[in-house]
Design a protein around this motif. Structure first.
Motif, PDB file in Angstrom:
ATOM      1  N   PHE A  30       0.903  -1.113   0.021  1.00  0.00           N
ATOM      2  CA  PHE A  30       0.176   0.117   0.021  1.00  0.00           C
ATOM      3  C   PHE A  30       1.009   1.236  -0.137  1.00  0.00           C
ATOM      4  CE2 PHE A  30      -2.303   3.346   1.894  1.00  0.00           C
ATOM      5  CZ  PHE A  30      -3.683   3.275   1.235  1.00  0.00           C
ATOM      6  N   ASN A  31       1.998   1.143   0.972  1.00  0.00           N
ATOM      7  CA  ASN A  31       2.725   2.345   0.963  1.00  0.00           C
ATOM      8  C   ASN A  31       3.640   2.793  -0.278  1.00  0.00           C
ATOM      9  OD1 ASN A  31       1.729   2.956   3.516  1.00  0.00           O
ATOM     10  ND2 ASN A  31       3.417   1.875   4.619  1.00  0.00           N
ATOM     11  N   ASP A  32       4.013   1.558  -1.031  1.00  0.00           N
ATOM     12  CA  ASP A  32       4.724   1.771  -2.063  1.00  0.00           C
ATOM     13  C   ASP A  32       4.042   2.281  -3.517  1.00  0.00           C
ATOM     14  OD1 ASP A  32       7.157   1.249  -0.757  1.00  0.00           O
ATOM     15  OD2 ASP A  32       7.338  -0.965  -1.570  1.00  0.00           O
ATOM     16  N   CYS A  33       2.546   1.628  -3.460  1.00  0.00           N
ATOM     17  CA  CYS A  33       1.916   1.700  -4.721  1.00  0.00           C
ATOM     18  C   CYS A  33       0.647   2.639  -4.811  1.00  0.00           C
ATOM     19  CB  CYS A  33       1.434   0.331  -5.210  1.00  0.00           C
ATOM     20  SG  CYS A  33       2.835  -0.668  -5.445  1.00  0.00           S
ATOM     21  N   ILE A  34       0.199   3.033  -3.543  1.00  0.00           N
ATOM     22  CA  ILE A  34      -0.898   3.882  -3.758  1.00  0.00           C
ATOM     23  C   ILE A  34      -0.720   5.234  -3.284  1.00  0.00           C
ATOM     24  CG2 ILE A  34      -3.608   3.806  -2.845  1.00  0.00           C
ATOM     25  CD1 ILE A  34      -2.862   1.470  -4.191  1.00  0.00           C
ATOM     26  N   HIS A  35      -1.045   6.049  -4.164  1.00  0.00           N
ATOM     27  CA  HIS A  35      -0.734   7.445  -4.085  1.00  0.00           C
ATOM     28  C   HIS A  35      -1.720   8.338  -4.423  1.00  0.00           C
ATOM     29  CE1 HIS A  35       3.374   5.984  -3.843  1.00  0.00           C
ATOM     30  NE2 HIS A  35       3.123   5.385  -4.950  1.00  0.00           N
ATOM     31  N   ASP A  36      -2.765   7.910  -5.090  1.00  0.00           N
ATOM     32  CA  ASP A  36      -4.040   8.953  -5.429  1.00  0.00           C
ATOM     33  C   ASP A  36      -4.956   8.608  -4.663  1.00  0.00           C
ATOM     34  OD1 ASP A  36      -5.846  10.454  -6.592  1.00  0.00           O
ATOM     35  OD2 ASP A  36      -5.931   9.410  -8.354  1.00  0.00           O
ATOM     36  N   PHE A  37      -5.544   9.515  -3.590  1.00  0.00           N
ATOM     37  CA  PHE A  37      -6.611   9.126  -2.641  1.00  0.00           C
ATOM     38  C   PHE A  37      -7.969  10.110  -3.337  1.00  0.00           C
ATOM     39  CE2 PHE A  37      -2.947   8.327  -0.408  1.00  0.00           C
ATOM     40  CZ  PHE A  37      -3.074   6.983   0.002  1.00  0.00           C
ATOM     41  N   THR A  38      -7.974  10.459  -4.304  1.00  0.00           N
ATOM     42  CA  THR A  38      -9.096  11.314  -4.885  1.00  0.00           C
ATOM     43  C   THR A  38     -10.351  10.346  -5.517  1.00  0.00           C
ATOM     44  OG1 THR A  38      -8.137  11.532  -7.143  1.00  0.00           O
ATOM     45  CG2 THR A  38      -7.489  13.183  -5.469  1.00  0.00           C
ATOM     46  N   THR A  39     -10.123   9.059  -5.627  1.00  0.00           N
ATOM     47  CA  THR A  39     -10.994   8.233  -6.005  1.00  0.00           C
ATOM     48  C   THR A  39     -11.223   7.031  -5.228  1.00  0.00           C
ATOM     49  OG1 THR A  39      -9.832   6.777  -7.559  1.00  0.00           O
ATOM     50  CG2 THR A  39     -10.673   8.953  -8.562  1.00  0.00           C
ATOM     51  N   ARG A  40     -12.243   6.381  -5.242  1.00  0.00           N
ATOM     52  CA  ARG A  40     -12.326   5.165  -4.521  1.00  0.00           C
ATOM     53  C   ARG A  40     -11.711   3.766  -4.980  1.00  0.00           C
ATOM     54  NH1 ARG A  40     -17.256   4.341  -0.987  1.00  0.00           N
ATOM     55  NH2 ARG A  40     -17.530   6.512   0.128  1.00  0.00           N
ATOM     56  N   SER A  41     -11.902   3.991  -6.260  1.00  0.00           N
ATOM     57  CA  SER A  41     -10.955   2.700  -7.106  1.00  0.00           C
ATOM     58  C   SER A  41      -9.505   2.701  -7.525  1.00  0.00           C
ATOM     59  CB  SER A  41     -11.930   2.625  -8.529  1.00  0.00           C
ATOM     60  OG  SER A  41     -11.658   3.602  -9.247  1.00  0.00           O
ATOM     61  N   LEU A  42      -8.970   1.959  -7.543  1.00  0.00           N
ATOM     62  CA  LEU A  42      -7.451   1.948  -8.130  1.00  0.00           C
ATOM     63  C   LEU A  42      -7.312   2.277  -9.476  1.00  0.00           C
ATOM     64  CD1 LEU A  42      -6.173  -1.444  -6.200  1.00  0.00           C
ATOM     65  CD2 LEU A  42      -5.852   0.964  -5.491  1.00  0.00           C
ATOM     66  N   LYS A  43      -6.308   2.880  -9.738  1.00  0.00           N
ATOM     67  CA  LYS A  43      -5.685   3.117 -11.093  1.00  0.00           C
ATOM     68  C   LYS A  43      -5.188   1.998 -11.537  1.00  0.00           C
ATOM     69  CE  LYS A  43      -5.076   8.099 -10.686  1.00  0.00           C
ATOM     70  NZ  LYS A  43      -4.476   9.269 -10.851  1.00  0.00           N
ATOM     71  N   PRO A  44      -5.170   1.771 -12.833  1.00  0.00           N
ATOM     72  CA  PRO A  44      -4.501   0.276 -13.319  1.00  0.00           C
ATOM     73  C   PRO A  44      -3.181   0.473 -12.829  1.00  0.00           C
ATOM     74  CG  PRO A  44      -6.048   1.551 -15.126  1.00  0.00           C
ATOM     75  CD  PRO A  44      -5.916   2.310 -14.089  1.00  0.00           C
ATOM     76  N   SER A  45      -2.463   1.353 -12.769  1.00  0.00           N
ATOM     77  CA  SER A  45      -0.950   1.468 -12.518  1.00  0.00           C
ATOM     78  C   SER A  45      -0.957   1.106 -11.014  1.00  0.00           C
ATOM     79  CB  SER A  45      -0.349   2.850 -12.803  1.00  0.00           C
ATOM     80  OG  SER A  45      -0.974   3.778 -12.032  1.00  0.00           O
ATOM     81  N   GLU A  46      -1.929   1.361 -10.234  1.00  0.00           N
ATOM     82  CA  GLU A  46      -1.499   1.044  -8.830  1.00  0.00           C
ATOM     83  C   GLU A  46      -2.003  -0.202  -8.777  1.00  0.00           C
ATOM     84  OE1 GLU A  46      -2.908   5.314  -6.438  1.00  0.00           O
ATOM     85  OE2 GLU A  46      -4.636   3.906  -7.355  1.00  0.00           O
ATOM     86  N   ASP A  47      -2.798  -0.766  -9.367  1.00  0.00           N
ATOM     87  CA  ASP A  47      -3.342  -2.263  -9.408  1.00  0.00           C
ATOM     88  C   ASP A  47      -2.123  -3.061  -9.859  1.00  0.00           C
ATOM     89  OD1 ASP A  47      -5.065  -4.451  -9.057  1.00  0.00           O
ATOM     90  OD2 ASP A  47      -5.422  -4.426 -11.214  1.00  0.00           O
ATOM     91  N   LYS A  48      -1.403  -2.583 -10.898  1.00  0.00           N
ATOM     92  CA  LYS A  48      -0.444  -3.517 -11.317  1.00  0.00           C
ATOM     93  C   LYS A  48       0.710  -3.479 -10.441  1.00  0.00           C
ATOM     94  CE  LYS A  48       2.654  -4.092 -15.308  1.00  0.00           C
ATOM     95  NZ  LYS A  48       3.018  -3.423 -16.688  1.00  0.00           N
ATOM     96  N   CYS A  49       0.927  -2.109  -9.689  1.00  0.00           N
ATOM     97  CA  CYS A  49       2.141  -2.291  -8.823  1.00  0.00           C
ATOM     98  C   CYS A  49       1.785  -3.163  -7.902  1.00  0.00           C
ATOM     99  CB  CYS A  49       2.375  -0.690  -8.341  1.00  0.00           C
ATOM    100  SG  CYS A  49       3.515  -0.467  -7.118  1.00  0.00           S
TER     101      CYS A  49
END
Length: 89
Positions: A30-49
């Motif tokens: 989570f700390n390494d990959c999730i950076h955008d907290f403006t939406t409830r869903s993961l971005k594809p890049s976050e999901d892949k990470c």
């Protein structure tokens, strides 16, 4: 030869150890990959990470466990050889 059943205390300890590892992995990825907290869903890049992070962690953990097992077997063989040597002397 049947393997003895795990006691309830051993089962609880094993489950706690699993939860500690799971939480460590979750926090790390989570700390390494999730950076955008403006939406409830993961971005594809976050999901892949997160998937890459999880797979890398699990592969590394598996490899470390395998190497530990190899070293443990080698140490046991060395102890057995030493015991046989000292028993024959």
């Amino acid at each position: 030869m049947a393997q003895p059943e795990m006691s309830e205390a051993d089962q609880i300890k094993t489950f706690k150890d699993f939860l500690v590892q799971y939480n460590k992995l979750s926090e790390l990825c989570f700390n390494d990959c999730i950076h955008d907290f403006t939406t409830r869903s993961l971005k594809p890049s976050e999901d892949k990470c997160t998937m890459n992070c999880m797979e890398k962690y699990l592969r590394t953990n598996q490899r470390v466990s395998q190497r530990f097992h190899e070293f443990q077997m080698l140490a046991n063989e060395n102890m057995l050889a030493l015991a046989q040597k000292t028993g024959q002397s």
